[in-house]
Design a protein around this motif. Structure first.
Motif, PDB file in Angstrom:
ATOM      1  N   LEU A  23       0.812  -1.219   0.000  1.00 19.96           N
ATOM      2  CA  LEU A  23       0.000   0.000   0.000  1.00 19.96           C
ATOM      3  C   LEU A  23       0.842   1.264   0.000  1.00 19.96           C
ATOM      4  O   LEU A  23       0.313   2.347  -0.228  1.00 19.96           O
ATOM      5  CB  LEU A  23      -0.925   0.013   1.228  1.00 19.96           C
ATOM      6  CG  LEU A  23      -1.908  -1.145   1.372  1.00 19.96           C
ATOM      7  CD1 LEU A  23      -2.783  -0.943   2.606  1.00 19.96           C
ATOM      8  CD2 LEU A  23      -2.779  -1.282   0.130  1.00 19.96           C
ATOM      9  N   THR A  24       2.146   1.142   0.239  1.00 27.12           N
ATOM     10  CA  THR A  24       2.982   2.333   0.404  1.00 27.12           C
ATOM     11  C   THR A  24       3.981   2.559  -0.725  1.00 27.12           C
ATOM     12  O   THR A  24       4.825   3.457  -0.634  1.00 27.12           O
ATOM     13  CB  THR A  24       3.754   2.258   1.742  1.00 27.12           C
ATOM     14  OG1 THR A  24       4.565   1.077   1.760  1.00 27.12           O
ATOM     15  CG2 THR A  24       2.787   2.225   2.920  1.00 27.12           C
ATOM     16  N   SER A  25       3.895   1.773  -1.786  1.00 26.81           N
ATOM     17  CA  SER A  25       4.796   1.987  -2.924  1.00 26.81           C
ATOM     18  C   SER A  25       4.159   1.431  -4.194  1.00 26.81           C
ATOM     19  O   SER A  25       3.191   0.680  -4.131  1.00 26.81           O
ATOM     20  CB  SER A  25       6.152   1.308  -2.675  1.00 26.81           C
ATOM     21  OG  SER A  25       5.997  -0.097  -2.592  1.00 26.81           O
ATOM     22  N   GLY A  26       4.711   1.823  -5.337  1.00 30.68           N
ATOM     23  CA  GLY A  26       4.182   1.341  -6.606  1.00 30.68           C
ATOM     24  C   GLY A  26       2.945   2.115  -7.043  1.00 30.68           C
ATOM     25  O   GLY A  26       2.701   3.245  -6.617  1.00 30.68           O
ATOM     26  N   GLY A  27       2.142   1.490  -7.913  1.00 26.81           N
ATOM     27  CA  GLY A  27       0.936   2.137  -8.406  1.00 26.81           C
ATOM     28  C   GLY A  27      -0.117   2.281  -7.321  1.00 26.81           C
ATOM     29  O   GLY A  27      -0.032   1.677  -6.252  1.00 26.81           O
ATOM     30  N   ILE A  28      -1.142   3.080  -7.636  1.00 26.63           N
ATOM     31  CA  ILE A  28      -2.211   3.342  -6.666  1.00 26.63           C
ATOM     32  C   ILE A  28      -3.479   2.566  -7.001  1.00 26.63           C
ATOM     33  O   ILE A  28      -4.127   2.001  -6.107  1.00 26.63           O
ATOM     34  CB  ILE A  28      -2.527   4.851  -6.620  1.00 26.63           C
ATOM     35  CG1 ILE A  28      -1.349   5.606  -6.016  1.00 26.63           C
ATOM     36  CG2 ILE A  28      -3.806   5.123  -5.810  1.00 26.63           C
ATOM     37  CD1 ILE A  28      -1.508   7.104  -6.062  1.00 26.63           C
ATOM     38  N   GLY A  29      -3.831   2.520  -8.271  1.00 28.48           N
ATOM     39  CA  GLY A  29      -5.103   1.921  -8.671  1.00 28.48           C
ATOM     40  C   GLY A  29      -5.248   0.466  -8.275  1.00 28.48           C
ATOM     41  O   GLY A  29      -6.276   0.062  -7.711  1.00 28.48           O
TER      42      GLY A  29
END
Length: 481
Positions: A23-29
């Motif tokens: 939840l704290t890195s990478g993409g959001i969708g």
């Protein structure tokens, strides 16, 4: 491959556990989707409790349907008075999980369980003795009041069971596990739907309890869900773990929970009070309008589930990212959710407007109720997209610990806009639109609420939260906006 194997494979594709996304890195969708989808299903299943009651009691009598139209907002009110504590626990678990402090997250969860259950017992006692007079004040007619009171007294006695499961859902969500609560909810909803008609109509060896039977079925089902949920958290094999040693009431820590929880309770209570206050206006109209109002509220509770679920997902992602020091990513999450929900709920509004009579007709065969209910849906449907925007940004505020800001937005939308507009537009001293004036108030308040939430979020007052460390020093973020 066996059918079971194929179903297991499909499940693993559609639903992802916390260990399968960050939840704290990478993409959001993608992580927001995997976090929110089980919440959508869990909330739909949760609403199924009320929908099952609405359906079966609608077949029982119009008076019974009107009775739960008064009772459901009361249930929401009792739950909202204490649910802020579990919201506070969810935020603290999320922020400390994001910060990598598992000990602090587990202590927060354990203390939240203790205080929330104590509050639910107190509220249950107050509710049992106070619902009758309050329902009378809200305008329940002589033929509806006894039925609504019976329902609410049973619900009040079972409030600790209902709270217990809500706590389980909130704490697991703060950790990032939304799949486990969904699975537990599914089993108990099926049990409730099957049990409902037996207790309402007196099928088989059961007595015909009518409205009271629907309440008994709900409490028994929620009690089962609570037992399973608590067992999972004590075992610690999935999601956040709680410890008996950490559950001894800690007055100092209670202050930290209250600091976050009271505004969250105010937000939920404000929503519940507004619905109950609207009943004072709705109660001035015939029983058909009251019944249509009850059906409309139930339909909205289903349609708005994606927005509520995404808001909870935003709350968790924002909390964990703030705990990890990633404020820009927290802001991006809120913006992404708002844009997505505007499109999704906008489409839902179009569908609802077109098929409004058919939707209402599912719950009642009364043609007058269908006509009034369809009008209600068609007034509110154009504002569905704005609900998505407002919920997304208030979820971001809560994740940052700014629960007071979220409360102010909700109370302002409902108390300052919706109620006055409903009264003025529906009464002869105002616009004189009759029941349509009440429906108009939903449209106006939803649009203005979205504008307020967006503008306030852009101010950036939610930034700068400090995440404390340690089991008894976990509180983060002040509400001094």
């Amino acid at each position: 491959m066996s059918i079971r194997g194929r179903l297991s494979g499909l499940f693993s594709v559609v639903f992802k556990g916390r260990d399968e996304f960050d939840l704290t890195s990478g993409g959001i969708g993608k992580p927001l989707f995997y976090l929110s989808l089980p919440i959508v299903i869990t909330n739909l299943l949760q609403t199924a409790y009320n929908l099952a009651d609405t359906f079966w009691l609608g077949q029982y009598s119009t008076e019974a349907l009107a009775a739960i139209s008064f009772a459901f907002p009361m249930v929401f009110l009792l739950i909202s008075l204490g649910i802020g504590l579990s919201t506070a626990g969810s935020i603290l678990v999320a922020q400390n999980t994001g910060a990598g402090d598992d000990e602090a997250a587990e202590y927060a969860a354990s203390q939240t369980v203790t205080f929330s259950l104590l509050v639910s017992v107190a509220l249950g006692v107050v509710g049992y003795f106070g619902v009758g007079p309050l329902l009378a004040v809200l305008g329940a007619s002589a033929d509806v009041l006894p039925l609504a009171t019976e329902y609410m007294q049973v619900i009040s006695l079972g409030l600790p069971f209902m709270f217990g499961f809500f706590i389980f859902i909130s704490l697991m969500r703060g950790y990032g596990d939304t799949v486990t609560p969904m699975l537990v909810m599914f089993g108990t909803v099926v049990f409730n739907i099957v049990l409902d008609p037996f207790l309402i109509f007196g099928w088989g060896p059961f007595p015909a309890l009518g409205v009271e039977g629907a309440a008994v079925a709900t409490v028994v089902s929620r009690g089962l869900a609570m037992v399973v949920g608590m067992a999972i958290m004590f075992a610690g094999t999935r999601g956040v773990e709680i410890h008996l040693a950490d559950m001894r009431p800690d007055p100092v820590y209670l202050g930290k929970i209250v600091k976050l929880g009271v505004p969250a309770s105010i937000e939920g209570t404000g929503r519940a009070v507004s619905v109950n206050a609207l009943l004072l206006i709705v109660g001035l109209f015939p029983t058909t309008v009251v019944a249509a109002f009850g059906i409309g509220i139930r339909v909205f509770s289903v349609i708005f589930m994606p927005a509520i679920a995404v808001a909870r997902g935003v709350e968790t992602m924002a909390g964990q990212n703030i705990g990890a020091g990633e404020e820009d990513r927290a802001a991006a999450t809120s913006r992404f959710a708002a844009k997505t929900m505007f499109v999704v709920l906008g489409a839902a509004g179009v569908v609802t407007w077109v098929f409004a009579p058919a939707v209402v007709g599912v719950f009642t065969p009364d043609p007058e109720v269908v006509e009034v209910g369809a009008t209600f849906l068609r007034y509110v449907a154009p504002s569905f997209a704005f609900i998505g925007v407002m919920r997304s940004y208030t979820g971001g505020f809560r994740g940052a610990g700014k629960t007071l800001t979220a409360a102010v937005i909700a109370v302002g939308m409902l108390g300052v806009v919706r109620l006055p507009v409903a009264w003025f537009a529906s009464q002869d001293v105002g616009l004189g639109l009759g029941s349509s004036g009440i429906w108009l108030s939903f449209l106006v308040s939803n649009v203005l609420g979205a504008i307020l939430a967006y503008a306030w979020y852009q101010r950036g007052t939610w930034r700068g939260a400090d995440v404390a460390r340690g089991p008894k020093e976990t509180y983060t973020a002040t509400d001094d906006d």
